[in-house]
Structures are given as C-alpha cells and as structure tokens.
Design a protein around this motif. Structure first.
Motif, mmCIF file in Angstrom:
data_model
loop_
_atom_site.group_PDB
_atom_site.id
_atom_site.type_symbol
_atom_site.label_atom_id
_atom_site.label_comp_id
_atom_site.label_asym_id
_atom_site.label_seq_id
_atom_site.Cartn_x
_atom_site.Cartn_y
_atom_site.Cartn_z
ATOM 1 N N ILE A 204 0.836 -1.205 0.000
ATOM 2 C CA ILE A 204 0.000 0.000 0.000
ATOM 3 C C ILE A 204 0.867 1.250 0.000
ATOM 4 O O ILE A 204 0.607 2.211 -0.745
ATOM 5 N N TRP A 205 1.912 1.239 0.813
ATOM 6 C CA TRP A 205 2.812 2.399 0.871
ATOM 7 C C TRP A 205 3.480 2.651 -0.482
ATOM 8 O O TRP A 205 3.525 3.794 -0.952
ATOM 9 N N ARG A 206 3.987 1.598 -1.094
ATOM 10 C CA ARG A 206 4.668 1.763 -2.373
ATOM 11 C C ARG A 206 3.722 2.264 -3.463
ATOM 12 O O ARG A 206 4.113 3.034 -4.338
ATOM 13 N N HIS A 207 2.467 1.853 -3.389
ATOM 14 C CA HIS A 207 1.506 2.216 -4.430
ATOM 15 C C HIS A 207 0.952 3.632 -4.238
ATOM 16 O O HIS A 207 0.676 4.326 -5.229
ATOM 17 N N HIS A 219 3.866 9.617 2.566
ATOM 18 C CA HIS A 219 4.597 8.484 3.138
ATOM 19 C C HIS A 219 3.988 7.998 4.455
ATOM 20 O O HIS A 219 3.594 6.822 4.544
ATOM 21 N N PRO A 220 3.877 8.836 5.485
ATOM 22 C CA PRO A 220 3.256 8.337 6.727
ATOM 23 C C PRO A 220 1.777 8.029 6.569
ATOM 24 O O PRO A 220 1.265 7.088 7.181
ATOM 25 N N GLY A 226 -2.238 1.556 5.131
ATOM 26 C CA GLY A 226 -1.952 0.148 4.917
ATOM 27 C C GLY A 226 -2.002 -0.647 6.207
ATOM 28 O O GLY A 226 -2.588 -1.731 6.257
ATOM 29 N N ALA A 227 -1.394 -0.106 7.251
ATOM 30 C CA ALA A 227 -1.362 -0.812 8.533
ATOM 31 C C ALA A 227 -2.762 -1.030 9.089
ATOM 32 O O ALA A 227 -3.070 -2.083 9.645
ATOM 33 N N LEU A 228 -3.634 -0.017 8.919
ATOM 34 C CA LEU A 228 -4.999 -0.105 9.454
ATOM 35 C C LEU A 228 -5.972 -0.738 8.458
ATOM 36 O O LEU A 228 -7.143 -0.963 8.797
ATOM 37 N N MET A 229 -5.505 -0.973 7.238
ATOM 38 C CA MET A 229 -6.330 -1.558 6.170
ATOM 39 C C MET A 229 -7.588 -0.725 5.921
ATOM 40 O O MET A 229 -8.703 -1.243 5.852
ATOM 41 N N TYR A 238 -7.018 13.526 -3.063
ATOM 42 C CA TYR A 238 -6.347 12.237 -3.138
ATOM 43 C C TYR A 238 -7.174 11.152 -2.449
ATOM 44 O O TYR A 238 -8.032 11.427 -1.610
ATOM 45 N N THR A 239 -6.898 9.916 -2.836
ATOM 46 C CA THR A 239 -7.441 8.735 -2.179
ATOM 47 C C THR A 239 -6.285 7.775 -1.946
ATOM 48 O O THR A 239 -5.522 7.481 -2.861
ATOM 49 N N ILE A 240 -6.158 7.307 -0.712
ATOM 50 C CA ILE A 240 -5.018 6.461 -0.332
ATOM 51 C C ILE A 240 -5.515 5.203 0.367
ATOM 52 O O ILE A 240 -6.314 5.281 1.304
ATOM 53 N N GLY A 241 -5.047 4.055 -0.087
ATOM 54 C CA GLY A 241 -5.356 2.800 0.582
ATOM 55 C C GLY A 241 -6.557 2.070 0.018
ATOM 56 O O GLY A 241 -7.253 2.564 -0.873
#
Length: 281
Positions: A204-207, A219-220, A226-229, A238-241
C-alpha cells in the motif's frame, strides 16, 4: 511565551498576504534567526554557569520543540466520541488538527481526516524534531519546529500566500524529507500490531505514497492506511489505501497504539545512535 506561538504571530504579521517571494524569504529569516539566537544564548549562558543547568535547559528547549502529547490526547478524544456516536464531538476535536472544514463533509471523511493528521503530524511534531536533535542538538529540534510553524502560518497554496509562503513551504519539505520516510518505515514495521502483514502495508505504501501533492505527507499517511487496512480520502485531492475496514473507534484506537509504540521505538533508536556516535573518535 512559547516559540511556536511567537514565531507564528511574527510570521503572520511580517509575511503579509499577496506579498512577494522575496518578502517570504525575508520573513523566514527575520522570524527564525532571532528565535535561534535567543534560545542559543540561553543555552550558552546555562553552560557557563553549570553543565547540569545546560542539560535542564536543553531538555526544556527540546520539550518546546516536540508536540506529541497534545496530538495523542486529541485523537483519544475523537476515539471516545466515535464510541459514543457523537458526531458534533468528533467534528469539534478533528477541526483542531486539520485545515479542511470538517463540518461540510460526511462522517467517514471526518474520521479519515483525523487519521491522516495523526500520521502526518507525528512526523512534524515528533519524528522530525528528534531527528535533528541527534545531529544539531536542542537548537536543531527548535529549527525544525520553527520551520514547520512558518509553513503552517504561510505555506498555503492559495493566491493570498502562494508567493509569500513559497520559501517556508520549501524549507519544511526539505527538513521533513528524511523523517517522513523513517516514520513510514516504522509504521510498516509495526503493522502486525493491527493484525496486518508487513507485506500488505509495504504494498500500500509503495503504491500510494505519491498520491499527495506534498512530497512528504503521502509516506506516513499511506503507511498508516496500509497498517490499518483503511481508505483515506481528501475529497477531490487524493485517495489512499484500500477499504478492508471501516474507520471507527476501534481503528482509531489501533492507530493510537501504533503511533505510541512508534514514538517509543524511534526514541530508543535515537538513544542507540547517540551511544554509537559518542564512541566515534
């Protein structure tokens, strides 16, 4: 009298809206240099009097440069409000740590803003100042905190501050470049605390780490997503994860746990590095 408060007030008064980039650069130095000189002089006087007093003053300056307890307490309040289903309470506390108007967005995006701020502010208020303490001492921590404050005061990408805030934003980006990535790595390493595999969080971080306009914020934020899914989203930006879980009180509780342990781990790493550096001739 707190350096964050005094530097913010000076930055707003000197760096007037619609000013030029030259004024913005001048504002940065006119605010930051006097603060560093004042606190550097206090450190110097303390050393002349007694090294033990220097240690106390140095600790005080580092404390002024770190903002972790307030962040964690606000997120904890949001968690409690989430368990109660009190959205007025959630919005009130979230608004304390984000710029966007949380009263104009739905609940899911309010909680998303809280988690995003938890991850990003952890860099600004803890990882980064301690990083510069390692190499530049207490004044290094203060330098980072002042730079971050000026970015918060002037670094808006709107017509009023686009020029005058340009330099402050660039300096903050440069100073947080390494700490932001260190924070992401630590969060990824701690992802099993959320019953998430390190491989998944890393993917998830890399993407998504480039999803934000900021070179550092992604980055954080992506590591935490990713950690919390969960999926974190700033509407229209933006949209992340990936959304494997809904953001609720339990997710925020896990995010707090990861952040707290990350803070302890980062401090431990720095202590080890200090010992190693001390033994270098």
């Amino acid at each position: 009298i707190h350096p964050v408060h005094t530097s913010y007030i000076l930055a707003v008064r000197i760096g007037k809206r619609y000013s030029s980039k030259v004024r913005g650069i001048a504002t940065w130095f006119l605010v930051v240099i006097p603060h560093l000189m004042v606190y550097g002089t206090i450190l110097y006087i303390a050393w002349i009097i007694n090294p033990l007093i220097w240690v106390i003053v140095a600790g005080w300056i580092i404390k002024l440069s770190i903002s972790l307890r307030l962040l964690l307490s606000i997120i904890e309040n949001i968690r409690k409000c989430a368990y109660q289903g009190n959205w007025d309470c959630i919005r009130f506390w979230t608004q304390q740590i984000v710029r966007r108007n949380v009263y104009s967005i739905d609940g899911e995006h309010v909680l998303s803003a809280a988690v995003e701020s938890l991850a990003e502010s952890f860099v600004d208020g803890y990882t980064s100042p301690l990083f510069y303490t390692l190499f530049l001492g207490p004044i290094g921590a203060l330098l980072q905190r002042l730079a971050n404050t000026l970015d918060g005061a002037l670094g808006f990408k709107i017509p009023e501050y686009r020029n005058v805030g340009w330099f402050s934003a660039k300096v903050d980006t440069v100073l947080n470049y390494i700490p932001a990535r260190i924070t992401a790595i630590i969060i990824i390493a701690l992802s099993p605390l959320a019953r998430t595999s390190i491989g998944y969080t890393l993917r998830i971080w890399r993407h998504y780490h480039r999803a934000t306009e900021s070179l550092n914020a992604g980055h954080p934020i992506s590591a935490m997503a990713g950690a919390l899914m969960i999926r974190l989203e700033k509407i229209g930006v933006y949209t992340i994860g990936e959304k494997a879980r809904d953001i609720d009180g339990d997710v925020i509780k896990i995010g707090l746990r990861i952040t707290t342990i990350a803070a302890i781990l980062w401090l431990s790493i720095l202590c080890i590095m200090l010992i190693l550096l001390k033994n270098i001739p």
